[in-house]
Design an enzyme around this catalytic site. Structure first.
Site, mmCIF file in Angstrom:
data_model
loop_
_atom_site.group_PDB
_atom_site.id
_atom_site.type_symbol
_atom_site.label_atom_id
_atom_site.label_comp_id
_atom_site.label_asym_id
_atom_site.label_seq_id
_atom_site.Cartn_x
_atom_site.Cartn_y
_atom_site.Cartn_z
ATOM 1 N N ASP A 67 0.817 -1.213 0.000
ATOM 2 C CA ASP A 67 0.000 0.000 0.000
ATOM 3 C C ASP A 67 0.849 1.260 0.000
ATOM 4 O O ASP A 67 2.077 1.201 0.143
ATOM 5 C CB ASP A 67 -0.949 -0.016 1.207
ATOM 6 N N ASN A 135 -7.509 -2.727 14.675
ATOM 7 C CA ASN A 135 -8.914 -3.011 14.328
ATOM 8 C C ASN A 135 -9.020 -4.199 13.367
ATOM 9 O O ASN A 135 -10.062 -4.419 12.765
ATOM 10 C CB ASN A 135 -9.568 -1.768 13.717
ATOM 11 N N HIS A 137 -7.271 -4.592 10.592
ATOM 12 C CA HIS A 137 -7.018 -4.319 9.176
ATOM 13 C C HIS A 137 -5.751 -5.023 8.692
ATOM 14 O O HIS A 137 -4.833 -5.272 9.477
ATOM 15 C CB HIS A 137 -6.984 -2.807 8.871
ATOM 16 N N GLU A 142 -9.655 -1.666 5.725
ATOM 17 C CA GLU A 142 -10.259 -1.364 7.016
ATOM 18 C C GLU A 142 -11.529 -2.202 7.189
ATOM 19 O O GLU A 142 -12.066 -2.715 6.199
ATOM 20 C CB GLU A 142 -10.630 0.123 7.055
HETATM 21 C C1 F6R Z 1 1.615 -1.613 6.242
HETATM 22 C C2 F6R Z 1 0.231 -1.984 6.377
HETATM 23 C C3 F6R Z 1 -0.527 -1.945 7.664
HETATM 24 C C4 F6R Z 1 0.287 -2.359 8.887
HETATM 25 C C5 F6R Z 1 -0.576 -2.281 10.142
HETATM 26 C C6 F6R Z 1 0.238 -2.535 11.388
HETATM 27 O O1 F6R Z 1 2.053 -1.699 4.896
HETATM 28 O O2 F6R Z 1 -0.342 -2.296 5.400
HETATM 29 O O3 F6R Z 1 -1.657 -2.765 7.553
HETATM 30 O O4 F6R Z 1 0.764 -3.653 8.713
HETATM 31 O O5 F6R Z 1 -1.168 -1.011 10.245
HETATM 32 O O6 F6R Z 1 1.135 -1.476 11.562
HETATM 33 P P1 F6R Z 1 2.306 -1.562 12.637
HETATM 34 O O7 F6R Z 1 3.226 -2.619 12.164
HETATM 35 O O8 F6R Z 1 2.950 -0.194 12.585
HETATM 36 O O9 F6R Z 1 1.666 -1.874 13.942
#
Ligand code: F6R
Length: 240
Positions: A67, A135, A137, A142
């Protein structure tokens, strides 16, 4: 879904790097799906060490990131282009031509379509690395009322903006939109490796493993995938 629980985040990262390195050694021209965020940082550091010590060679690997924020230039310090450059790519011998990250700029439909076409041309993802949001995701998928099938544009939720504001000067500076692989894109990967560490991930991990399979918890879709490995530290696994 295969779960492995390690003592701490460092042990999770070491195990993840070992699995990724083994994949690259066994299949030097593999297609890796990569993630940003805090979770994979130590894994990338370990992969850099393994590259420097001659254990692993990335020269034939192709990469696709999950992403990118919309509206940030590639060189912006908080763009995922910049993150990947700083935390992995510039330290290893990945061929720049084989790196793919969805563009944060340009026509939205064209960006999404082109990314799916590039993925198809590369033959799909062999091993997709994932983190998980509090959450539930995955990538920027989301909680929603359906599982998005392909790369698409999303409006970030308040909780994701809040979680990511630590990287920006203020919550207002966090972009409101992003481009992300869909849950379907992720499920098309031949193998998935999800990492989670810390108590703040325990509820999401519980929902992913024991909750209903529902787009309200995007990560729950991974239970439908035949080859998903989940590496957790004890804190993230506390509610299992
Ligand atoms: C990153 C991504 C997000 C993260 C998620 C966890 O490319 O797609 O889904 O994997 O937000 O983020 P962290 O690792 O910072 O807790």
């Amino acid at each position: 879904m295969e779960l492995h629980i390690y003592k701490d985040a460092q042990a999770v990262s070491t195990a993840a790097a070992t699995l990724i390195a083994a994949r690259v050694i066994g299949q030097p021209d593999c297609v890796l799906g990569l993630a940003t965020g805090s979770t994979p940082l130590a894994t990338y550091r370990r992969l850099i060490e393994l590259y420097r010590s001659g254990v692993v060679d990335f020269s034939r690997v192709t990469t696709f990131n999950l992403d990118e924020y919309r509206g940030l230039e590639s060189a912006h310090p908080q763009s995922y282009h910049h993150f990947m450059q700083e935390n992995l790519f510039r330290h290893v011998n990945v061929d720049r031509e084989r790196i793919h990250i969805p563009s944060g700029n340009g026509d939205e439909d064209a960006v999404c379509r082109t990314y799916e076409e590039q993925l198809a041309q590369a033959g799909g993802i062999d091993l997709q690395l994932l983190g998980i949001g509090r959450n539930g995701h995955i990538a920027f998928n989301e909680p929603a009322d359906h599982f998005p099938a392909a790369t698409h544009i999303v409006e970030l939720t308040a909780s994701t903006i809040e979680a990511n504001r630590r990287f920006f000067d203020s919550a207002e500076a966090v972009p409101r939109r992003a481009v992300t692989m869909g849950v379907g894109t992720i499920l098309r990967a031949r193998a998935i490796l999800l990492l989670a560490a810390g108590a703040d991930k325990a509820d999401a991990i519980h929902a992913m493993v024991h909750g209903e399979i529902t787009p309200r918890c995007p990560a729950s879709a991974l239970r439908l995938h035949p080859n998903t490995v989940v590496l957790l530290d004890e804190a993230a696994a506390a509610r299992l």
